[in-house]
Design a protein around this motif. Structure first.
Motif, mmCIF file in Angstrom:
data_model
loop_
_atom_site.group_PDB
_atom_site.id
_atom_site.type_symbol
_atom_site.label_atom_id
_atom_site.label_comp_id
_atom_site.label_asym_id
_atom_site.label_seq_id
_atom_site.Cartn_x
_atom_site.Cartn_y
_atom_site.Cartn_z
ATOM 1 N N ILE A 144 40.834 42.967 35.496
ATOM 2 C CA ILE A 144 41.158 41.270 34.859
ATOM 3 C C ILE A 144 41.432 40.755 36.715
ATOM 4 N N LEU A 145 41.373 39.778 37.139
ATOM 5 C CA LEU A 145 41.926 39.203 38.174
ATOM 6 C C LEU A 145 41.701 38.197 39.006
ATOM 7 N N CYS A 146 43.328 37.843 38.677
ATOM 8 C CA CYS A 146 43.826 36.460 38.094
ATOM 9 C C CYS A 146 44.137 35.925 39.831
ATOM 10 N N LEU A 147 43.029 34.767 40.150
ATOM 11 C CA LEU A 147 43.323 34.136 41.184
ATOM 12 C C LEU A 147 44.889 32.830 42.065
ATOM 13 N N ASP A 188 41.805 23.634 45.618
ATOM 14 C CA ASP A 188 41.738 24.730 45.707
ATOM 15 C C ASP A 188 41.932 25.182 43.677
ATOM 16 N N GLY A 189 41.958 25.702 43.530
ATOM 17 C CA GLY A 189 41.885 26.026 41.770
ATOM 18 C C GLY A 189 42.058 27.478 42.313
ATOM 19 N N CYS A 190 42.723 27.713 40.535
ATOM 20 C CA CYS A 190 42.826 29.053 39.936
ATOM 21 C C CYS A 190 41.286 29.746 39.225
ATOM 22 N N ALA A 191 42.003 30.972 39.238
ATOM 23 C CA ALA A 191 39.785 31.608 38.946
ATOM 24 C C ALA A 191 40.458 32.521 38.398
ATOM 25 N N LEU A 192 39.936 32.950 37.577
ATOM 26 C CA LEU A 192 40.007 34.305 36.295
ATOM 27 C C LEU A 192 38.736 35.185 36.851
ATOM 28 N N PHE A 193 38.615 36.327 36.776
ATOM 29 C CA PHE A 193 37.491 37.061 36.955
ATOM 30 C C PHE A 193 37.797 38.003 36.255
ATOM 31 N N ILE A 284 48.678 38.974 28.557
ATOM 32 C CA ILE A 284 49.049 38.958 30.158
ATOM 33 C C ILE A 284 48.343 37.591 30.738
ATOM 34 N N ILE A 285 50.464 37.406 31.741
ATOM 35 C CA ILE A 285 50.168 35.663 32.030
ATOM 36 C C ILE A 285 50.169 36.349 33.393
ATOM 37 N N CYS A 286 49.852 35.716 34.801
ATOM 38 C CA CYS A 286 49.468 36.475 35.634
ATOM 39 C C CYS A 286 49.977 34.815 36.198
ATOM 40 N N GLY A 287 51.009 35.067 37.272
ATOM 41 C CA GLY A 287 50.201 33.427 38.339
ATOM 42 C C GLY A 287 51.569 33.500 39.805
ATOM 43 N N ASP A 288 51.496 31.990 40.326
ATOM 44 C CA ASP A 288 52.181 32.353 41.534
ATOM 45 C C ASP A 288 52.693 31.241 40.812
ATOM 46 N N PHE A 289 53.802 31.280 40.475
ATOM 47 C CA PHE A 289 55.048 30.271 39.522
ATOM 48 C C PHE A 289 56.158 29.665 40.292
#
Length: 391
Positions: A144-147, A188-193, A284-289
């Motif tokens: 899982i890749l969160c960008l 730009d935005g968020c991407a989830l792979f 699972i919550i990923c991010g640049d907060f």
């Protein structure tokens, strides 16, 4: 969607064609990109079943090892990259879920608005950074890749990673600052792979985060994934909250909205599967907060009734302290060394098996990030999770 600022640069399709040629040689048949408009919301770009390829778009698989070798070949004249190790060492458990969280630095911002005063312009070139980013991803091969800050989704990350076995979703910011940079590549935005050999998608929600019921410029993606082998589900979210000092209240409101929306997705899934297993779905919550651990939004997540904890606290001896930094940069306004990036997880249903350590101050060097050795001002976070057996 109405655009603002400068128009998108015209080299996007050419850039991907060159990249794909580099990776796959003369056998590659380029993906047609003319039907994709990065200015439109992602839901209007992709097919209703967003994980399916567009009709008429032939995709031939690539070997991750081959792409990694070619990235290393393209970067062979540059300095070595950071050597990072897993703590504790990875035991190679094939059932573990590897997650990567990373703000990769939007190309338009890196070359334009962000003003990394000690970083040479050559180090910020896309011809170099694209290989460094892909090398970092393929070195750790997350399931899982969160960008965040993705502004080369359509011409680089989606087509290349699709050929490596990933399916994905992208959601751009409504008023991306990238659009104010001349020659930009779109918002730009968020991407989830996710690795389609490991997971299938059951649901996906694209969110424009709100504060006091007013939509903001920050976005999130929430996906319900089901493991192909165990049939167990996990809900994954990726976000990028408002930056800069003075906006702490807004980050807290955006975080609260995200938690509500994640809970809605989980409840919707539970309603669909009534009569099946009743155990809570792991989160699972990923991010640049853009928030240090003393901010309200951090405390809000830590005390949420969802039972969340931060995976990178596992690097500390007492498992209670966040790392000293996940970003370290120098701008005209001064030096910033702070922890802003997190991988949150539900501690009653998931176990953190191992966490990728962070480079030392000596590794990073006096000019900080980004650099010839590293393509972003944020460090990637990588950890392996296992389902708890009693769930």
């Amino acid at each position: 969607m109405e655009t603002m600022g400068y128009p998108m640069g015209g080299g996007a399709t050419r850039l991907y064609s060159n990249l794909a040629h580099t990776f796959s040689g003369s056998q590659h048949v380029p993906l047609p990109l003319t039907h994709l408009d990065p200015y439109q919301p992602a839901d209007t770009i992709l097919n209703p079943d967003f994980c399916q390829e567009q009709k008429g778009s032939p995709v031939s698989p690539l070997s991750p090892a081959e792409v990694l070798l070619q990235c290393e070949e393209a970067l062979r004249d540059g300095p070595p990259r950071y050597h990072r190790t897993f703590i504790p060492p990875s035991n190679g458990d094939s059932s573990a879920i590897r997650v990567m969280q990373w703000n990769i630095l939007a190309q338009a911002l890196g070359e334009g608005l962000d003003s990394f005063v000690l970083c040479p312009l050559e180090a910020l070139s896309w011809s170099r950074r694209k290989h460094l980013i892909l090398e970092e991803i393929l070195t750790y091969r997350p399931h899982i890749l969160c960008l965040q800050e993705v502004d080369h989704y359509f011409d680089t990350f989606q087509p290349v990673l699709a050929r490596l076995g990933y399916r994905s979703k992208f959601y751009p910011k409504p008023w991306s600052p990238c659009l104010n940079v001349k020659g930009n590549n779109g918002p730009d935005g968020c991407a989830l792979f996710f690795d389609e050999s490991r997971f299938e998608v059951l649901d996906c929600v694209s969110l424009q985060l709100s504060a006091m019921k007013i939509p903001t410029n920050q976005v999130a993606l929430v996906m319900m994934l089901r493991c192909q082998s165990t049939k167990r589900c996990v809900c994954v979210a990726v976000t990028h909250l408002k930056a800069r000092a003075g906006w702490e209240w807004l980050r807290n409101a955006q975080g609260a909205d995200l938690l509500r929306q994640v809970q809605n997705v989980v409840q919707k899934h539970a309603a669909r599967t009534s009569g099946g297993p009743s155990s809570p779905v792991p989160l699972i919550i990923c991010g640049d907060f853009n928030a240090v651990p003393t901010e309200d939004v951090y405390h809000h997540f830590l005390t949420s009734p969802l039972g969340l904890d931060s995976a990178y606290k596992n690097l500390s001896q007492d498992n209670l302290t966040e790392p000293r930094y996940t970003t370290w940069k120098i701008r005209p306004t001064g030096e910033c060394c702070a922890t802003l990036d997190y991988i949150w997880y539900t501690q009653d249903s998931l176990t953190v098996d191992t966490v990728l350590d962070l480079p030392s101050e000596e590794d990073i060097g006096p000019n900080r990030l980004p650099s010839f050795s590293y393509p972003s001002d944020h460090l990637s976070l990588v950890c392996d999770f296992s389902f708890k057996e009693n769930q």
